[in-house]
Design a protein around this motif. Sequence first.
Motif, PDB file in Angstrom:
ATOM      1  N   HIS A 220      -5.282  -2.484 -12.698  1.00  0.00           N
ATOM      2  CA  HIS A 220      -6.034  -2.322 -11.456  1.00  0.00           C
ATOM      3  C   HIS A 220      -7.259  -1.431 -11.663  1.00  0.00           C
ATOM      4  O   HIS A 220      -8.299  -1.635 -11.030  1.00  0.00           O
ATOM      5  CB  HIS A 220      -5.142  -1.730 -10.365  1.00  0.00           C
ATOM      6  CG  HIS A 220      -4.038  -2.653  -9.934  1.00  0.00           C
ATOM      7  ND1 HIS A 220      -2.939  -2.230  -9.229  1.00  0.00           N
ATOM      8  CD2 HIS A 220      -3.877  -3.990 -10.122  1.00  0.00           C
ATOM      9  CE1 HIS A 220      -2.147  -3.264  -8.996  1.00  0.00           C
ATOM     10  NE2 HIS A 220      -2.694  -4.332  -9.531  1.00  0.00           N
ATOM     11  N   GLU A 221      -7.140  -0.458 -12.537  1.00  0.00           N
ATOM     12  CA  GLU A 221      -8.273   0.423 -12.823  1.00  0.00           C
ATOM     13  C   GLU A 221      -9.411  -0.362 -13.482  1.00  0.00           C
ATOM     14  O   GLU A 221     -10.584  -0.125 -13.203  1.00  0.00           O
ATOM     15  CB  GLU A 221      -7.832   1.566 -13.736  1.00  0.00           C
ATOM     16  CG  GLU A 221      -8.936   2.534 -14.117  1.00  0.00           C
ATOM     17  CD  GLU A 221      -9.545   3.252 -12.920  1.00  0.00           C
ATOM     18  OE1 GLU A 221     -10.738   3.590 -12.981  1.00  0.00           O
ATOM     19  OE2 GLU A 221      -8.831   3.458 -11.928  1.00  0.00           O
ATOM     20  N   GLU A 222      -9.044  -1.315 -14.347  1.00  0.00           N
ATOM     21  CA  GLU A 222     -10.064  -2.158 -14.965  1.00  0.00           C
ATOM     22  C   GLU A 222     -10.748  -3.019 -13.905  1.00  0.00           C
ATOM     23  O   GLU A 222     -11.958  -3.238 -13.951  1.00  0.00           O
ATOM     24  CB  GLU A 222      -9.423  -3.041 -16.038  1.00  0.00           C
ATOM     25  CG  GLU A 222     -10.415  -3.751 -16.930  1.00  0.00           C
ATOM     26  CD  GLU A 222     -11.178  -2.823 -17.841  1.00  0.00           C
ATOM     27  OE1 GLU A 222     -12.362  -3.100 -18.116  1.00  0.00           O
ATOM     28  OE2 GLU A 222     -10.600  -1.804 -18.270  1.00  0.00           O
ATOM     29  N   LYS A 223      -9.970  -3.481 -12.942  1.00  0.00           N
ATOM     30  CA  LYS A 223     -10.554  -4.265 -11.857  1.00  0.00           C
ATOM     31  C   LYS A 223     -11.477  -3.416 -10.986  1.00  0.00           C
ATOM     32  O   LYS A 223     -12.424  -3.925 -10.397  1.00  0.00           O
ATOM     33  CB  LYS A 223      -9.446  -4.871 -10.993  1.00  0.00           C
ATOM     34  CG  LYS A 223      -8.845  -6.140 -11.552  1.00  0.00           C
ATOM     35  CD  LYS A 223      -7.991  -6.845 -10.530  1.00  0.00           C
ATOM     36  CE  LYS A 223      -7.582  -8.217 -11.013  1.00  0.00           C
ATOM     37  NZ  LYS A 223      -6.775  -8.951 -10.010  1.00  0.00           N
ATOM     38  N   ARG A 224     -11.175  -2.148 -10.880  1.00  0.00           N
ATOM     39  CA  ARG A 224     -12.017  -1.264 -10.081  1.00  0.00           C
ATOM     40  C   ARG A 224     -13.469  -1.315 -10.561  1.00  0.00           C
ATOM     41  O   ARG A 224     -14.409  -1.265  -9.756  1.00  0.00           O
ATOM     42  CB  ARG A 224     -11.494   0.172 -10.162  1.00  0.00           C
ATOM     43  CG  ARG A 224     -12.306   1.176  -9.347  1.00  0.00           C
ATOM     44  CD  ARG A 224     -11.929   2.591  -9.753  1.00  0.00           C
ATOM     45  NE  ARG A 224     -10.557   2.873  -9.414  1.00  0.00           N
ATOM     46  CZ  ARG A 224     -10.174   3.412  -8.265  1.00  0.00           C
ATOM     47  NH1 ARG A 224     -11.080   3.705  -7.343  1.00  0.00           N
ATOM     48  NH2 ARG A 224      -8.912   3.662  -8.027  1.00  0.00           N
ATOM     49  N   GLN A 225     -13.655  -1.414 -11.866  1.00  0.00           N
ATOM     50  CA  GLN A 225     -15.009  -1.473 -12.401  1.00  0.00           C
ATOM     51  C   GLN A 225     -15.743  -2.711 -11.901  1.00  0.00           C
ATOM     52  O   GLN A 225     -16.918  -2.656 -11.522  1.00  0.00           O
ATOM     53  CB  GLN A 225     -14.957  -1.489 -13.940  1.00  0.00           C
ATOM     54  CG  GLN A 225     -14.291  -0.276 -14.546  1.00  0.00           C
ATOM     55  CD  GLN A 225     -15.036   1.006 -14.231  1.00  0.00           C
ATOM     56  OE1 GLN A 225     -16.262   1.036 -14.227  1.00  0.00           O
ATOM     57  NE2 GLN A 225     -14.293   2.066 -13.939  1.00  0.00           N
ATOM     58  N   VAL A 294       0.790  -1.152   2.495  1.00  0.00           N
ATOM     59  CA  VAL A 294       1.153  -2.496   2.049  1.00  0.00           C
ATOM     60  C   VAL A 294       0.700  -2.724   0.610  1.00  0.00           C
ATOM     61  O   VAL A 294       1.445  -3.233  -0.227  1.00  0.00           O
ATOM     62  CB  VAL A 294       0.529  -3.557   2.979  1.00  0.00           C
ATOM     63  CG1 VAL A 294       0.691  -4.946   2.392  1.00  0.00           C
ATOM     64  CG2 VAL A 294       1.182  -3.496   4.348  1.00  0.00           C
ATOM     65  N   ALA A 295      -0.537  -2.339   0.300  1.00  0.00           N
ATOM     66  CA  ALA A 295      -1.048  -2.526  -1.052  1.00  0.00           C
ATOM     67  C   ALA A 295      -0.206  -1.745  -2.064  1.00  0.00           C
ATOM     68  O   ALA A 295       0.104  -2.245  -3.153  1.00  0.00           O
ATOM     69  CB  ALA A 295      -2.512  -2.089  -1.122  1.00  0.00           C
ATOM     70  N   ALA A 296       0.166  -0.524  -1.714  1.00  0.00           N
ATOM     71  CA  ALA A 296       0.981   0.288  -2.621  1.00  0.00           C
ATOM     72  C   ALA A 296       2.371  -0.304  -2.786  1.00  0.00           C
ATOM     73  O   ALA A 296       2.906  -0.366  -3.893  1.00  0.00           O
ATOM     74  CB  ALA A 296       1.070   1.723  -2.096  1.00  0.00           C
ATOM     75  N   ALA A 297       2.966  -0.764  -1.684  1.00  0.00           N
ATOM     76  CA  ALA A 297       4.318  -1.321  -1.752  1.00  0.00           C
ATOM     77  C   ALA A 297       4.349  -2.613  -2.551  1.00  0.00           C
ATOM     78  O   ALA A 297       5.320  -2.886  -3.270  1.00  0.00           O
ATOM     79  CB  ALA A 297       4.847  -1.555  -0.335  1.00  0.00           C
ATOM     80  N   TRP A 298       3.310  -3.414  -2.441  1.00  0.00           N
ATOM     81  CA  TRP A 298       3.263  -4.691  -3.159  1.00  0.00           C
ATOM     82  C   TRP A 298       2.710  -4.556  -4.572  1.00  0.00           C
ATOM     83  O   TRP A 298       2.739  -5.512  -5.348  1.00  0.00           O
ATOM     84  CB  TRP A 298       2.413  -5.691  -2.381  1.00  0.00           C
ATOM     85  CG  TRP A 298       3.065  -6.196  -1.138  1.00  0.00           C
ATOM     86  CD1 TRP A 298       4.308  -5.865  -0.674  1.00  0.00           C
ATOM     87  CD2 TRP A 298       2.516  -7.132  -0.201  1.00  0.00           C
ATOM     88  NE1 TRP A 298       4.568  -6.531   0.498  1.00  0.00           N
ATOM     89  CE2 TRP A 298       3.488  -7.316   0.814  1.00  0.00           C
ATOM     90  CE3 TRP A 298       1.318  -7.818  -0.113  1.00  0.00           C
ATOM     91  CZ2 TRP A 298       3.283  -8.166   1.889  1.00  0.00           C
ATOM     92  CZ3 TRP A 298       1.110  -8.662   0.968  1.00  0.00           C
ATOM     93  CH2 TRP A 298       2.090  -8.838   1.947  1.00  0.00           C
ATOM     94  N   GLY A 299       2.175  -3.391  -4.909  1.00  0.00           N
ATOM     95  CA  GLY A 299       1.602  -3.203  -6.243  1.00  0.00           C
ATOM     96  C   GLY A 299       0.341  -4.000  -6.462  1.00  0.00           C
ATOM     97  O   GLY A 299       0.066  -4.476  -7.569  1.00  0.00           O
ATOM     98  N   LEU A 300      -0.490  -4.135  -5.399  1.00  0.00           N
ATOM     99  CA  LEU A 300      -1.732  -4.894  -5.475  1.00  0.00           C
ATOM    100  C   LEU A 300      -2.918  -3.972  -5.237  1.00  0.00           C
ATOM    101  O   LEU A 300      -2.799  -2.963  -4.526  1.00  0.00           O
ATOM    102  CB  LEU A 300      -1.736  -6.014  -4.426  1.00  0.00           C
ATOM    103  CG  LEU A 300      -0.677  -7.110  -4.564  1.00  0.00           C
ATOM    104  CD1 LEU A 300      -0.823  -8.119  -3.436  1.00  0.00           C
ATOM    105  CD2 LEU A 300      -0.774  -7.799  -5.910  1.00  0.00           C
ATOM    106  N   PRO A 301      -4.081  -4.301  -5.806  1.00  0.00           N
ATOM    107  CA  PRO A 301      -5.280  -3.512  -5.510  1.00  0.00           C
ATOM    108  C   PRO A 301      -5.681  -3.676  -4.048  1.00  0.00           C
ATOM    109  O   PRO A 301      -5.532  -4.757  -3.461  1.00  0.00           O
ATOM    110  CB  PRO A 301      -6.336  -4.093  -6.459  1.00  0.00           C
ATOM    111  CG  PRO A 301      -5.837  -5.449  -6.839  1.00  0.00           C
ATOM    112  CD  PRO A 301      -4.345  -5.381  -6.788  1.00  0.00           C
ATOM    113  N   LEU A 302      -6.204  -2.599  -3.460  1.00  0.00           N
ATOM    114  CA  LEU A 302      -6.648  -2.602  -2.063  1.00  0.00           C
ATOM    115  C   LEU A 302      -8.168  -2.512  -2.034  1.00  0.00           C
ATOM    116  O   LEU A 302      -8.759  -1.546  -2.531  1.00  0.00           O
ATOM    117  CB  LEU A 302      -6.035  -1.421  -1.311  1.00  0.00           C
ATOM    118  CG  LEU A 302      -6.496  -1.230   0.138  1.00  0.00           C
ATOM    119  CD1 LEU A 302      -6.114  -2.438   0.991  1.00  0.00           C
ATOM    120  CD2 LEU A 302      -5.896   0.042   0.735  1.00  0.00           C
TER     121      LEU A 302
END
Length: 540
Positions: A220-225, A294-302
């Motif tokens: 997810h950190e890579e996606k942040r870029q 929801v994003a944290a519970a599902w393990g998805l980027p917000l």
Amino acid sequence: MAFRDALSQLLKARFPILYLESFEEQRVIAEVSAVAHDATLVRTPRAVWTWSLTTGLVQPDGTPRKSTTSPEDALDAALRVDQPSVLIFKDLHPALGGDRPGTPGVVRRLRDLAAAFKSGPVPRTLVLISPLLHLPPELEKDVTIVDFPLPTETEIRQVLDGIIAANSASGRIRMALDDLGRERFAKAALGLTLHEAENAFARAMTNDGVLDGRDLAVVHEEKRQTVRKSGLLEFVDATVDLADVGGLENLKRWLAKRDGSWLAEAAAYGLPAPRGVLITGVPGCGKSLTAKAVAAAWGLPLLRLDIGRVFAGLVGSSEQNMRTAIRTAEATAPCVLWVDEIEKGFAGGGGDSGTSARVFGSFLTWMQEKTRSVFVIATANDFEGLPPELLRKGRFDEIFFVDLPTRAERTAIWRVHLARRLRNPAVAGGLAVDDALLNELAGFSEGYSGAEIEQAVVGGLFDAFSERRALHRDDLLRALAAMVPLSVTQAERINAVRSWADTRAVAATAAEDWDLATRPGAAGPGAPSQRGQGGRAVEF
């Protein structure tokens, strides 16, 4: 249509110049070469030439042609090629200029080349590869833009499996991923190039010597870029969990049942990926907090879509900004897209020449037709500002109404905020956060929103801090007494919202959480409507 099928059609139809916008040069060359060499796709196999400013024009056998490093000389040499060929030119965009004047000699040679390749005796095609789309008006009719897709889940999975296989044998890195875990990693990396995905997986492995589900945050950190570079979406750190949201059990159950619904296991059940929810209701009652949880519970980027960033710039740029934001969200899928106070973002006005209506229309069409796993959570405080097109079925899976918290919910909210802020024993002192205290505070905070309860805890802590002592029960009660809740200052407004939601929305609060024996009808500022839920009472 798959990229290879589309490319083979263009080559067989003798389209003279193709433009592929991509950062993945090697992957593009591999795909183009596979099509050019396959007689089943193009009938006549073609030799593949390549050119760059540093190597010049390189023949199919790997031999560079002399004096072809300049674009003009390379294009002249390309015109003299007399065999079935695909000539791949890398990074020619600086000479094309785009919205700036290009190099006249390059533009003219490309037009000559297009005419020659279109009618020549042997099939030849020029393929331009560039990370940027620069196309001057003179070439718009001669150049065909071809979409080159980002890596598929299968391709990313192959990279992941290859890295795992290469590092498992050494014993230095422990792999703790089952097949479902590998699928989650591959889906999390969708939207990245193969190089970016490989970097993310390698970093996740070297982070602590173990590759497991916790390392999804590295991907997810890579996606942040990628998201930051778009400038239109904000990558939000989702550090709260659904357990940190007091109450709203009906909404929580609905969301919990859809966890993992973007995975292949759900598709095998014939389930589509959920579209999203619209959460409306009283301000300060946990709508925005739920989006983060929801994003944290599902393990998805917000991702947060700021509509204000979309409406900016020159005429027509707002529509383009919305399309760019949508593409970025889809490239990041699976993800959660949060649109806060959606009714204000698309309110528009009579003086914007219809820009708001066009942008809103683009957003609605995408929500209706989207196929990527982008779960939209939209929040709204003003029901009167919600367009009817937004509320019809097909846009959102469900519309939830969040009312002022019930007694049970207030108890849960007090417990969450006191536990969060009384971790220091010196601050907690002798204050026992037990059922007796929580029930007392819940009774005194009748008609208060979750945000107001949080501020009461903060206010009590400020009183204690000013005297450099531990927090007392009386500090919390004084903070409550000094506050005028929204249920008093906006009583008429809240009653109107409840009346609207009574037949149009599902209650976010479970029916069993309402204590109708002690709170009948509208007895008090925080009481629900006669139906008891301030929204359709449906259990999930």
